[in-house]
Enzyme design. Structure first.
Site, short mmCIF file in Angstrom:
data_model
loop_
_atom_site.label_atom_id
_atom_site.label_comp_id
_atom_site.label_asym_id
_atom_site.label_seq_id
_atom_site.Cartn_x
_atom_site.Cartn_y
_atom_site.Cartn_z
CB THR A 78 -38.12 2.95 2.78
OG1 THR A 78 -39.54 2.84 2.67
CG2 THR A 78 -37.65 2.03 3.89
CD GLU A 79 -31.32 5.65 -0.01
OE1 GLU A 79 -32.08 5.78 -0.99
OE2 GLU A 79 -30.12 5.94 -0.01
CD GLU B 297 -42.13 3.87 -3.19
OE1 GLU B 297 -41.11 4.26 -2.61
OE2 GLU B 297 -43.29 4.18 -2.85
CB CYS C 123 -46.32 6.65 -0.78
SG CYS C 123 -47.72 7.53 -0.10
N GLY D 175 -41.54 10.39 2.70
CA GLY D 175 -40.58 10.27 1.61
C GLY D 175 -40.11 8.84 1.48
P1 NAI Z 1 -36.50 11.58 -0.57
O1 NAI Z 1 -36.98 10.68 0.48
O2 NAI Z 1 -35.05 11.78 -0.75
O3 NAI Z 1 -37.13 13.04 -0.35
C1 NAI Z 1 -38.21 13.35 0.48
C2 NAI Z 1 -37.90 14.60 1.30
O4 NAI Z 1 -36.83 14.33 2.21
C3 NAI Z 1 -37.44 15.79 0.48
O5 NAI Z 1 -37.97 16.96 1.07
C4 NAI Z 1 -35.93 15.77 0.64
O6 NAI Z 1 -35.34 17.01 0.50
C5 NAI Z 1 -35.79 15.29 2.07
N1 NAI Z 1 -34.54 14.61 2.39
C6 NAI Z 1 -33.70 13.94 1.58
N2 NAI Z 1 -32.65 13.45 2.27
C7 NAI Z 1 -32.83 13.81 3.56
C8 NAI Z 1 -32.11 13.59 4.76
N3 NAI Z 1 -31.00 12.88 4.78
N4 NAI Z 1 -32.61 14.09 5.90
C9 NAI Z 1 -33.74 14.78 5.91
N5 NAI Z 1 -34.47 15.03 4.81
C10 NAI Z 1 -34.03 14.55 3.64
O7 NAI Z 1 -37.14 11.16 -1.94
P2 NAI Z 1 -36.60 11.52 -3.40
O8 NAI Z 1 -35.12 11.47 -3.50
O9 NAI Z 1 -37.23 12.79 -3.79
O10 NAI Z 1 -37.17 10.31 -4.22
C11 NAI Z 1 -36.45 9.08 -4.29
C12 NAI Z 1 -37.39 7.92 -4.26
O11 NAI Z 1 -38.08 7.91 -3.03
C13 NAI Z 1 -38.47 7.96 -5.30
O12 NAI Z 1 -38.07 7.43 -6.49
C14 NAI Z 1 -39.55 7.16 -4.65
O13 NAI Z 1 -39.33 5.79 -4.92
C15 NAI Z 1 -39.38 7.43 -3.19
N6 NAI Z 1 -40.32 8.41 -2.66
C16 NAI Z 1 -41.35 7.96 -1.94
C17 NAI Z 1 -42.28 8.84 -1.46
C18 NAI Z 1 -43.43 8.35 -0.68
O14 NAI Z 1 -44.32 9.13 -0.36
N7 NAI Z 1 -43.47 7.10 -0.35
C19 NAI Z 1 -42.20 10.27 -1.72
C20 NAI Z 1 -41.04 10.66 -2.45
C21 NAI Z 1 -40.15 9.74 -2.90
#
Ligand code: NAI
Length: 803
Positions: A250-251, A401, A304, A248
């Site tokens: 980086t944050e 990103e 990603c 997911g």
């Molecule tokens: P996210 O990183 O918040 O979500 C990914 C997963 O993590 C989801 O299943 C979410 O429910 C879970 N999650 C969220 N907060 C969490 C926490 N504190 N502890 C544990 N799990 C948690 O990504 P989001 O909000 O869907 O997308 C935001 C941005 O992140 C996107 O605009 C994109 O830039 C980036 N992103 C990058 C990805 C990658 O593969 N590099 C994939 C998804 C998003």
């Protein structure tokens, strides 16, 4: 849209008619579930104990597909308990039995591939062309490949066992593919799983749970719970989870690194990227155009490893941009279920807003924005392919990103400039290099800080090749042999015992200042300095610390290093980066030379160890002998830590190269002052890293005695830097330092602080769990492949060939 009818008209416009895929079987499948799903826990579909649920939306139509549950704390507890209960039996199965289950899962995916492809398309908005031809076939391939690892586990990973109960959290951009990337290796390794799909796209994970159930996967081995980040957080923080695997942003990855700090949980993070797509003047520009389409408009750019930064050599920039615009004009955005559509919908309104906001920012910051003349459909969340030119390397859109169909382009003149621009990012996930000159491609590929480099291709994935990042793109690999390690741990760790230890004494000296041991004339002072950049230098602050033997006598004094000394040492280690290019043979020669220069001084080193530790003369002599043998071990490995050529299904080769991490901080264990030092430093140096070492805090004199050995062994300045002082204070400074790429910590109490601080730049950390108490004398625990693996990161370079 009016569709052409006459043949001549069709040739003229090259327009397609619609070719819709039916959604009927999937709508029926959803209806059979009564418009709502439970959680899959312990082999049963259970209602949530939390009582909350939310809608799942089709982003291409805004229609509600179904409802899923928001798992709360009690649900997470139940899922983890089910996975824990299932672990002994699953881990105890023969590899062949697990292979049969994985094989059954691969077959189940294939047999229901159309249902899965359509469901994925409805849930995520991605085109059926991609789900049918890319996502789902790769899912099946992943399970077949890992059926193979399960079969071979006992022989190919001898001495290793499963990591335990794993929590897996996945994103929405490749919902089912990420299920496969996570679940297949975990099952093969003998782990049991609690999986949380992303809140926008939970449906294929639920369908997969149903398939796994039907395939007879034992209850509790796979548990699937739905929910948002709150549920993810509960899973990450659950005390009975042994490993977290996350893909997911980086944050969130950074939060997870912090939340797991000091818990001993294994962690792998696949995070964001801003991958360069580098085009040299001699590249085949028509191929490049198709490459760009796959790099940034595949999955609407929500990838990603999307090639989101187009770096073009100046001479071909204008023609390439012209060709790209012409191609963009022909891209088709529309219903994801139309088989002739190139781009589907953006996953959710929040993501659409994020893309719009960043594009506006790009325009505000002065870049030139271009979009095709046609308009997107308005019945869903669509965004057109977008190209930015005249982008400054520091612009927001060049650094952040975007995760959407937005390409930013910049130009360069020389290959060196291309590398500098490519690496001008905090990320390091992937890169594409386009040139007809193989020498140039293979010169550039190792210079780019990224876990995957595609030569004249892009976005190729396969179960046999590891995927994962450098720097803030996270750590750990998924796929291939390298991915299996993430779900395994050395068997000895499970039943680690406290060995017999020659613990250094903590006695307080009688005097605050050193007292000469004998005679009335003071000895000539030999207080060792620090060892930085190949020189012995005074510590920044004029403080010394006394080293007291077990008898309470002062054995000597060392300098008290501080933040500034660490900073200087890190600078020196960076200046020695050329060490990574030294051949394995040269590195071996220098390690042998260090051993050769240490051997004649064995008695002196042993006496010093005995004086500091009180462990007895025999133990001290054995420690020096073991240290010399260990230097030989890593001299032996220096030219043998080979990579691999993976068997990926492309006509070409996929080279898996072991590359050094970079500058690595090392905090040595308190005991075994010489052997502990050598056991950690030698594998790092053998593999091309440069190091800043904090030697044993109570017994640092074996390390300072090494200065003269290192000075006479042809070791280039800056490869090994040594700063004496308080382990935890100095380790903290190293862990916080943004120019330190990795940190190995063997102290007693500061592991949590090190892991917390490492989140700053997502450095690779290796913190020994205090419970493990590694026996440094035992070669099975104190040396070998585990150390070499930790000292390197794998870069996969894909090189297709043929005309
Ligand atoms: P996210 O990183 O918040 O979500 C990914 C997963 O993590 C989801 O299943 C979410 O429910 C879970 N999650 C969220 N907060 C969490 C926490 N504190 N502890 C544990 N799990 C948690 O990504 P989001 O909000 O869907 O997308 C935001 C941005 O992140 C996107 O605009 C994109 O830039 C980036 N992103 C990058 C990805 C990658 O593969 N590099 C994939 C998804 C998003």
């Amino acid at each position: 849209m009016n569709h052409p009818t006459g043949i001549s008209e069709i040739f003229e416009t090259m327009e397609y008619g619609p070719a819709p895929e039916t959604d009927q079987p999937v709508l029926e499948w959803l209806a059979r579930h009564g418009g709502a799903f439970g959680l899959y826990v312990g082999g049963r579909w259970v209602p949530g104990q939390d009582g909350r649920s939310f809608d799942v939306i089709n982003p291409a139509t805004r229609a509600t597909l179904t409802r899923v549950l928001q798992a709360g704390a009690a649900d997470v507890n139940a899922a983890v308990a089910a996975a824990r209960a299932a672990l002994p039996a699953w881990a105890g199965l023969a590899g062949h039995a697990r292979a049969r289950y994985l094989y059954a899962l691969a077959r189940a995916v294939q047999k229901h591939s159309r249902l899965l492809a359509v469901l994925e398309s409805l849930d995520n908005g991605k085109s059926i062309r991609e789900t049918r031809d890319i996502d789902v076939p790769l899912v099946a391939r992943h399970f077949y490949h890992h059926a193979g690892w399960a079969q071979l586990l006992e022989t190919e990973f001898a001495g290793y066992g499963p990591a335990g109960v794993v929590g897996q959290i996945i994103p929405w951009n490749f919902p089912l593919l990420m299920v496969a990337w996570k679940v297949a290796p975990a099952l093969a390794a003998g782990c049991t799983i609690v999986l949380k799909p992303a809140e926008f796209t939970p449906l294929t994970a639920l369908a997969f749970a149903e398939l796994a159930h039907a395939a007879g996967l034992p209850s509790g081995v796979l548990n699937v719970i739905t929910g948002d980040g709150e549920t993810g957080k509960l899973l990450v923080e659950h005390p009975d989870v042994d490993k977290i695997a996350f893909t997911g942003s980086t944050e969130v990855g950074r939060h997870i690194r912090q939340a797991t700090a000091g818990t001993g949980k294994k962690l792998s993070l696949e995070l964001g990227g801003k991958s360069p797509f580098i085009v040299f003047e001699d590249a085949d520009l028509d191929s490049v155009v198709e490459g760009v389409v796959d790099a940034i408009w595949f999955n609407q750019g929500q990838v990603c490893c999307a090639g989101s930064r187009l770096l073009v050599q100046e001479g071909v920039a204008a023609p390439l941009i012209g060709k790209l615009r012409a191609r963009m004009e022909k891209l088709r955005v529309g219903s994801p279920l139309d088989k002739a559509v190139d781009m589907g919908a953006i996953v959710a309104p929040v993501q659409l807003e994020r893309i719009r906001g960043l594009v506006e920012k790009g325009v505000e910051e002065g870049a030139q924005m271009w979009q095709p003349s046609w308009a997107c459909p308005t019945d869903g969340y669509f965004y057109p392919p977008t190209l930015f030119t005249d982008v400054a390397p520091s612009a927001t859109i060049a650094q952040v990103e975007i995760f959407g169909p937005v390409l930013v382009s910049m130009t360069f003149r020389t290959p060196a400039e291309a590398v500098a621009l490519a690496n001008n990012t905090l990320f390091g996930l992937a890169a594409s290099v386009w040139t007809e000159n193989i020498n140039l491609a293979l010169d550039i590929a190792p210079k780019i800080k990224a876990g995957v480099v595609w030569v004249n291709c892009t976005n190729l994935f396969d179960a046999a090749a590891g995927f994962g990042g450098y720097r803030e793109s996270g750590f750990g690999r998924e796929g291939g042999r390298e991915g299996m390690w993430e779900y395994l741990k050395p068997a000895w760790e499970a039943n680690a015992e406290r060995g017999t230890r020659n613990e250094p004494a903590a006695t307080v000296p009688r005097s605050a200042f050193p007292v000469p041991r004998s005679g009335e004339v003071p000895e000539i002072d030999r207080t060792p300095k620090l060892f930085i950049g190949g020189k012995q230098v005074r510590p920044d602050q004029a403080y010394s610390r006394q080293i007291v033997g077990p008898d309470g006598q002062v054995v000597g004094e060392v300098g008290e290093g501080n933040r500034k000394d660490i900073r200087n040492a890190v600078e020196a280690a960076h200046a020695a980066a050329g060490w990574a290019q030294a051949t394995g043979h040269v590195r071996a020669q220098i390690l042998y030379y260090i051993a050769e220069n240490l051997a004649p001084r064995q008695a002196e080193f042993a006496a010093r160890i005995a004086a500091m530790t009180g462990g007895g003369a025999d133990a001290a002599r054995q420690e020096v002998e073991a240290a010399i043998a260990r230097l030989f071990t890593y001299a032996a490995w220096a030219d043998k830590w080979d990579g691999a050529v993976h068997q990926t299904p492309v006509r070409g080769v996929t080279l898996a190269m072991n590359e050094p991490i970079g500058v690595v901080g090392v905090a040595c264990p308190a005991d075994y002052p010489l052997l502990g030092f050598v056991s950690l430093v030698a594998p790092l140096v053998a593999t091309g890293n440069t190091v800043v070492v904090v030697p044993s805090e109570p017994a640092p004199l074996s390390a300072t005695d090494l200065y003269s050995v290192l000075e006479t062994s042809d070791l280039p300045a800056g490869v090994i830097n040594i700063v004496t002082g308080a382990t935890d204070t100095l380790a903290q400074v190293l862990a916080e330092h943004l120019d330190v790429d990795g940190m190995w910590y063997c102290g007693a109490v500061g592991g949590k602080a090190v892991e917390l601080a490492s989140a700053g730049n997502m450095k690779r950390t290796w913190v020994e769990a205090p419970s493990h108490r590694r026996d440094w004398r035992d070669p099975r625990q104190g040396e070998g492949r585990e150390f070499l693996r930790r000292a390197t990161q794998v870069k996969n370079i894909w090189i297709p060939y043929g005309e």
